[in-house]
Write a protein that holds these residues in place. Structure first.
Motif, PDB file in Angstrom:
ATOM      1  N   THR A 111       1.273   6.699  -7.056  1.00 23.60           N
ATOM      2  CA  THR A 111       0.407   7.321  -7.486  1.00 23.60           C
ATOM      3  C   THR A 111       0.729   9.018  -7.416  1.00 23.60           C
ATOM      4  O   THR A 111       0.199   9.621  -8.142  1.00 23.60           O
ATOM      5  N   VAL A 147      -4.002   5.590   4.039  1.00 23.28           N
ATOM      6  CA  VAL A 147      -3.685   6.736   3.424  1.00 23.28           C
ATOM      7  C   VAL A 147      -3.213   7.887   4.380  1.00 23.28           C
ATOM      8  O   VAL A 147      -2.075   8.229   3.903  1.00 23.28           O
ATOM      9  N   LEU A 159      -7.430   9.186  -3.046  1.00 25.72           N
ATOM     10  CA  LEU A 159      -6.302   8.530  -3.109  1.00 25.72           C
ATOM     11  C   LEU A 159      -6.594   7.033  -2.586  1.00 25.72           C
ATOM     12  O   LEU A 159      -6.020   5.979  -3.163  1.00 25.72           O
ATOM     13  N   LEU A 196       0.775   4.178  -2.945  1.00 31.19           N
ATOM     14  CA  LEU A 196       0.569   5.350  -2.586  1.00 31.19           C
ATOM     15  C   LEU A 196       1.574   6.539  -3.162  1.00 31.19           C
ATOM     16  O   LEU A 196       1.415   7.475  -3.720  1.00 31.19           O
ATOM     17  N   GLN A 228      -7.966  12.711   0.529  1.00 34.09           N
ATOM     18  CA  GLN A 228      -7.471  11.074   0.958  1.00 34.09           C
ATOM     19  C   GLN A 228      -8.414  10.071   0.636  1.00 34.09           C
ATOM     20  O   GLN A 228      -7.934   9.099   0.161  1.00 34.09           O
ATOM     21  N   THR A 282       0.864  -1.070  -0.147  1.00 33.87           N
ATOM     22  CA  THR A 282      -0.066  -0.049   0.127  1.00 33.87           C
ATOM     23  C   THR A 282       0.940   1.186  -0.060  1.00 33.87           C
ATOM     24  O   THR A 282       0.490   2.073  -0.618  1.00 33.87           O
TER      25      THR A 282
END
Length: 230
Positions: free
Chosen positions: A162, A198, A187, A159, A184, A155
């Protein structure tokens, strides 16, 4: 004897002048036959899933997310687009309706080009067709990379990747190091996790100096170390 290009009468010269006068950027930044510019406020839908797929969009400024809702009502973010990106081109590949919903995630200005007009210009102007093909190939590579990212990366790494993509890291033009406000929740939808996760990693990135908050999210190149770290 060397071959010489001979231009006959005025009509030949006019055709050559017309051919060479096409400017891709001018076309993509202006209104004209079967194309118009529209402004969308943050969170405003540009098109919705199920609507007729009769046009192609080009982002002049701003950001757009593409979401898909399944039969049970679950929504997923499948793509994020920024300035210089085309989207909604499915109609040119035979789709009769939109397969997803496009929503502005920041104040956004979009050039909307009719499907028939886009088809005509792509056939007539090689500079535009080259740019469009390059965009579609890059999109295909991105989709493959997203799938690999979702299947094999943590994860935290998803993130970080991204955020770098949203900042257009690695693009030929200067990266947008300060992102427009991206929630968030958005995201979390993009990377397939919860908002709390996140939030935890965003705080970690901020403490490590990978990102900064200053009216937006400033992305520092050091964030790349998270993606490259095994």
């Amino acid at each position: 004897m060397a071959n010489v290009l001979r231009v006959g009468g005025p009509s030949d010269r006019l055709r050559l002048q017309k051919k060479s006068s096409f400017d891709v950027q001018v076309f993509l930044q202006s209104v004209g036959a079967s194309r118009r510019v529209e402004a969308f406020r943050k969170k405003q839908a540009i098109f919705s899933q199920g609507e007729a797929a009769d046009s192609i969009m080009y982002i002049q400024e701003g950001s757009v997310k593409l979401t898909v809702v399944n039969e049970s009502g679950k929504e997923a973010v499948v793509a994020i687009f920024g300035p210089g990106d085309f989207f909604g081109e499915g109609g040119m590949a035979g789709q009769t309706v939109r397969m997803g919903t496009a929503t502005a995630i920041a104040p956004t200005t979009v050039l909307i080009i009719g499907k028939n007009e886009m088809t005509r210009v792509l056939h007539a102007e090689h500079d535009l067709s080259d740019r469009f093909i390059t965009h579609m190939l890059a999109r295909n590579i991105r989709v493959e990379a997203d799938l690999i990212d979702q299947l094999f990366n943590s994860t935290e790494k998803r993130l970080a990747r991204t955020l770098l993509l949203l900042a257009r890291y690695g693009k030929e033009d200067q990266p947008e190091r300060v992102l427009q406000k991206v929630s968030q929740e958005t995201l979390a939808e993009i990377i397939g996790t919860t908002r709390s996760r996140v939030n935890m990693f965003m705080n970690k990135f901020r403490k490590l100096g990978f990102i900064e908050y200053n009216g937006g999210i400033k992305i520092n190149k050091s964030l790349l170390t998270v993606v490259l770290h095994e």
